[in-house]
Structures are given as C-alpha cells and as structure tokens.
Design a protein around this motif. Structure first.
Motif, PDB file in Angstrom:
ATOM      1  N   ILE A 117     -11.038   8.635   4.719  1.00 54.17           N
ATOM      2  CA  ILE A 117      -9.893   8.840   5.594  1.00 54.17           C
ATOM      3  C   ILE A 117      -8.736   9.100   4.640  1.00 54.17           C
ATOM      4  O   ILE A 117      -8.357   8.227   3.858  1.00 54.17           O
ATOM      5  CB  ILE A 117      -9.626   7.613   6.481  1.00 54.17           C
ATOM      6  N   VAL A 118      -8.242  10.314   4.665  1.00 53.53           N
ATOM      7  CA  VAL A 118      -7.197  10.731   3.741  1.00 53.53           C
ATOM      8  C   VAL A 118      -5.887  10.820   4.507  1.00 53.53           C
ATOM      9  O   VAL A 118      -5.815  11.444   5.564  1.00 53.53           O
ATOM     10  CB  VAL A 118      -7.543  12.090   3.098  1.00 53.53           C
ATOM     11  N   ILE A 119      -4.884  10.183   3.954  1.00 51.99           N
ATOM     12  CA  ILE A 119      -3.568  10.200   4.580  1.00 51.99           C
ATOM     13  C   ILE A 119      -2.625  10.930   3.635  1.00 51.99           C
ATOM     14  O   ILE A 119      -2.491  10.563   2.466  1.00 51.99           O
ATOM     15  CB  ILE A 119      -3.073   8.775   4.852  1.00 51.99           C
ATOM     16  N   GLU A 120      -2.050  11.994   4.154  1.00 53.28           N
ATOM     17  CA  GLU A 120      -1.082  12.755   3.372  1.00 53.28           C
ATOM     18  C   GLU A 120      -0.109  13.434   4.325  1.00 53.28           C
ATOM     19  O   GLU A 120      -0.475  13.840   5.410  1.00 53.28           O
ATOM     20  CB  GLU A 120      -1.768  13.777   2.464  1.00 53.28           C
ATOM     21  N   HIS A 121       1.130  13.490   3.916  1.00 50.59           N
ATOM     22  CA  HIS A 121       2.184  14.127   4.709  1.00 50.59           C
ATOM     23  C   HIS A 121       2.288  13.530   6.110  1.00 50.59           C
ATOM     24  O   HIS A 121       2.536  14.235   7.086  1.00 50.59           O
ATOM     25  CB  HIS A 121       1.973  15.640   4.796  1.00 50.59           C
ATOM     26  N   GLY A 122       2.045  12.216   6.232  1.00 56.16           N
ATOM     27  CA  GLY A 122       2.202  11.542   7.512  1.00 56.16           C
ATOM     28  C   GLY A 122       1.087  11.765   8.510  1.00 56.16           C
ATOM     29  O   GLY A 122       1.204  11.396   9.665  1.00 56.16           O
ATOM     30  N   GLU A 123      -0.012  12.401   8.087  1.00 55.30           N
ATOM     31  CA  GLU A 123      -1.146  12.639   8.981  1.00 55.30           C
ATOM     32  C   GLU A 123      -2.422  12.145   8.333  1.00 55.30           C
ATOM     33  O   GLU A 123      -2.535  12.095   7.111  1.00 55.30           O
ATOM     34  CB  GLU A 123      -1.286  14.124   9.297  1.00 55.30           C
ATOM     35  N   ALA A 124      -3.392  11.808   9.155  1.00 52.28           N
ATOM     36  CA  ALA A 124      -4.685  11.351   8.666  1.00 52.28           C
ATOM     37  C   ALA A 124      -5.760  12.348   9.055  1.00 52.28           C
ATOM     38  O   ALA A 124      -5.711  12.944  10.130  1.00 52.28           O
ATOM     39  CB  ALA A 124      -5.012   9.988   9.272  1.00 52.28           C
ATOM     40  N   HIS A 125      -6.704  12.547   8.161  1.00 52.23           N
ATOM     41  CA  HIS A 125      -7.861  13.362   8.482  1.00 52.23           C
ATOM     42  C   HIS A 125      -9.074  12.804   7.740  1.00 52.23           C
ATOM     43  O   HIS A 125      -8.936  12.096   6.752  1.00 52.23           O
ATOM     44  CB  HIS A 125      -7.626  14.845   8.146  1.00 52.23           C
TER      45      HIS A 125
END
Length: 105
Positions: A33-41
């Motif tokens: 679960i990668v969180i970057e720029h305020g979003e998770a994917h």
C-alpha cells in the motif's frame, strides 16, 4: 475511497509511505500500500523495504474490509501481526474498516 479500494483513510495520510500487506491462506501474496501525494494505491510488493508491515490471513483480511472485525481486535486475538509497527500510523486500524464491497460511484 482511494484508487486501491483496500483502505479508506479517515485521517490525513503520511506524505510518503510504503506498507507491506502479507496475506496467507486462500489468496496468498504480498502487496504494498503506497501512499504518495495524499493518495493511496496498491501495487505488487516491491524490492524496496516497507516502512512497516501487516501480516494476516485472507479470512481476517476479508473480515477487516467488511467491517466484521476491527484492526485492534484482530491484532489482540493474534489474527493480525504488525511488523515494525513503530512506522505504522496510530490510526491505521480505521483505514480498513468497512471498505468492502467497494463503492460503485
């Protein structure tokens, strides 16, 4: 809901983080679960070391995402193990609550 459909953050997300989800049982596998720029994917587990990890079986994961068991209860019962939890945000348990089935909006 985020693009991953796996978590539903109810608090601000860290700026940049990678959490490894290790599933055992029927649907085994490692997912990040990668969180970057305020979003998770979600993406397949990378060779990059995660900031923290969550290990659980498929059944418990389904119970988490349907809201039938809470993160803390699963952890306290030994159904879920947090690896290097010092890097796991304190509110992470709320991310999984009731995210399945995903909204079709």
């Amino acid at each position: 809901m985020n693009r991953a459909g796996l978590i539903q953050p109810t608090s601000p997300l860290p700026t940049l983080a990678r959490y490894r989800l290790h599933l055992t049982g029927v649907a085994t596998g490692d997912h990040d679960i990668v969180i970057e720029h305020g979003e998770a994917h979600a993406e397949p587990a990378a060779t990059t070391a995660p900031d923290a990890g969550i290990e659980t079986d498929t059944e418990t994961f389904v119970l988490l995402t349907t809201g039938r068991i809470g993160f803390e209860a699963a952890r306290d019962d030994g159904r879920l193990v947090v690896v290097d939890g010092s890097q796991l945000p304190p509110h992470v348990g709320r991310w999984f609550k009731g995210v399945w089935p995903p909204s079709l909006k």
